[in-house]
Design an enzyme around this catalytic site. Structure first.
Site, mmCIF file in Angstrom:
data_model
loop_
_atom_site.group_PDB
_atom_site.id
_atom_site.type_symbol
_atom_site.label_atom_id
_atom_site.label_comp_id
_atom_site.label_asym_id
_atom_site.label_seq_id
_atom_site.Cartn_x
_atom_site.Cartn_y
_atom_site.Cartn_z
ATOM 1 N N ASP A 253 0.372 6.456 0.615
ATOM 2 C CA ASP A 253 -1.043 6.072 0.748
ATOM 3 C C ASP A 253 -1.791 6.462 -0.519
ATOM 4 O OD1 ASP A 253 -0.692 5.282 3.369
ATOM 5 O OD2 ASP A 253 -1.590 7.071 4.244
ATOM 6 N N ARG B 49 0.988 -2.089 -1.977
ATOM 7 C CA ARG B 49 0.081 -2.458 -0.881
ATOM 8 C C ARG B 49 -1.327 -2.521 -1.478
ATOM 9 N NH1 ARG B 49 -1.001 2.482 2.819
ATOM 10 N NH2 ARG B 49 1.058 2.085 3.664
#
Ligand SMILES: Cc1cc2nc3c(=O)[nH]c(=O)nc-3n(C[C@H](O)[C@H](O)[C@H](O)COP(=O)(O)OP(=O)(O)OC[C@H]3O[C@@H](n4cnc5c(N)ncnc54)[C@H](O)[C@@H]3O)c2cc1C
Length: 309
Positions: A132, A182
């Site tokens: 993340d 991402r």
């Protein structure tokens, strides 16, 4: 950025609010909308329920900015076990970790070693680890963590935020590594010095970054794209681009969060799009939940309705 969003994001880091809100029944009830439960078994169960619809998953244990060595070790051991549990359950579910859960704030070397352990287990279990992206001060060390790990394994990907001015260059720098990236809009409170304040600019940059990663030269190095958004017009625009340029399905997946745009998730899956849903679980949900509230002011009214209903 709206005033309400700013206030909620500022509240997300407030210790007093965290301690009081997390004990409140109506807040705990409202959180259930975005989280199937606090235990990994709840997340595995939710992933199993999505499987018949052709939707795959990413599991993430909530928690950030941990400070103690024993906590980093616990999180690492937890994710190692989750990779085993995913394999045992026969699920297609990646894991997603925050570097500050693995020790980034205290000891970068330890954080690297913990990430190595997870990637090695992902190799053994034929799985995949996402990193993340947290607030902007973490971008450089997080990218360094990723490139170090990517040199050793293809089973690692990284989130990059379209609201940051710098991301266009970061994407260019990561293309030669054949990176799995991402693209997200970005969830933290950032200054206009580093991030686009206007939503329309963030959206346009999101489109630009995604199409860059779908270009022939990026795909030929092995880049893979996760289009992580619930913004349906933006996803449709990218869908049209993909159709027009005949981009192969293996080059990209859509990604959304558990509990958001469920109808659209089912629609995408029915249309044969590859979709991964990120399922969060864990006890430390307050800052994460506040970021979800900030994304949509209507969510605040949902909490208020839960309070009275
Ligand atoms: C798979 C995945 C991984 C992510 N990982 C990261 C990360 O590593 N780092 C990071 O900074 N951010 C991450 N995010 C969060 C992201 O940055 C955005 O904050 C979040 O996705 C909201 O932006 P959006 O693209 O959906 O678009 P928006 O323009 O914010 O929303 C578009 C529409 O989606 C719906 N929607 C969006 N959010 C909500 C919500 N919370 N509740 C209800 N409806 C909503 C609304 O209808 C809204 O109008 C991730 C998001 C996803 C989907």
């Amino acid at each position: 950025m709206s005033l309400m969003r700013r206030v909620i994001l500022a509240g997300s880091t407030n210790v007093w609010l965290r301690e009081h809100a997390t004990r409140t029944t109506f807040v705990r009830k409202a959180v259930r909308r975005f989280m199937p439960g606090e235990q990994v078994e709840d997340a595995l169960g939710a992933a199993g329920e999505m499987k018949p619809d052709g939707i795959t998953a990413i599991l993430t244990k909530l928690g950030e900015n941990l400070t103690k060595r024993e906590e980093f070790e616990q999180v690492t051991l937890h994710y190692l076990d989750v990779l085993d549990k995913i394999a045992a359950a026969g699920l297609d579910a990646h894991i997603s970790v925050k570097p500050t859960q693995l020790g980034l704030d205290l000891d970068r070397g330890l954080c690297e070693r913990n990430l190595d352990r997870l990637v090695e287990r992902a190799e053994q279990r034929n799985n995949f680890v996402w990193i993340d992206m947290e607030g902007s001060p973490y971008v450089d060390p997080t990218i360094a963590l990723f490139t170090r790990s990517r040199a050793k394994s293809t089973r690692i990907g990284i989130a990059l935020q379209a609201y940051l001015y710098r991301t266009v260059k970061d994407v260019e720098d990561l293309i030669p590594f054949g990176s799995a990236i991402r693209i997200v809009k970005g969830a933290y409170l950032e200054s206009p010095d580093v991030a686009y304040p206007k939503k329309s600019d963030v959206d346009e940059n999101f489109f630009k970054l995604c199409t860059r990663l779908l270009a022939d030269d990026a795909r030929s190095t092995g880049c893979r794209l996760h289009i992580a958004t619930h913004d349906i017009p933006l996803a449709e625009r990218l869908g049209a681009y993909i159709a027009q340029h005949k981009i192969p399905a293996a080059a990209y997946e859509f990604a959304m969060l558990y509990g958001i745009q469920r109808g659209q998730q089912l629609r995408l899956a029915k249309e044969g799009r590859r979709l991964r849903v990120l399922i969060s679980y864990g006890e430390y949900w307050f800052p994460w939940y506040m970021r979800r509230l900030a994304e949509r002011p209507a969510n605040v009214w949902f909490v208020v309705r839960t309070m009275f209903g």
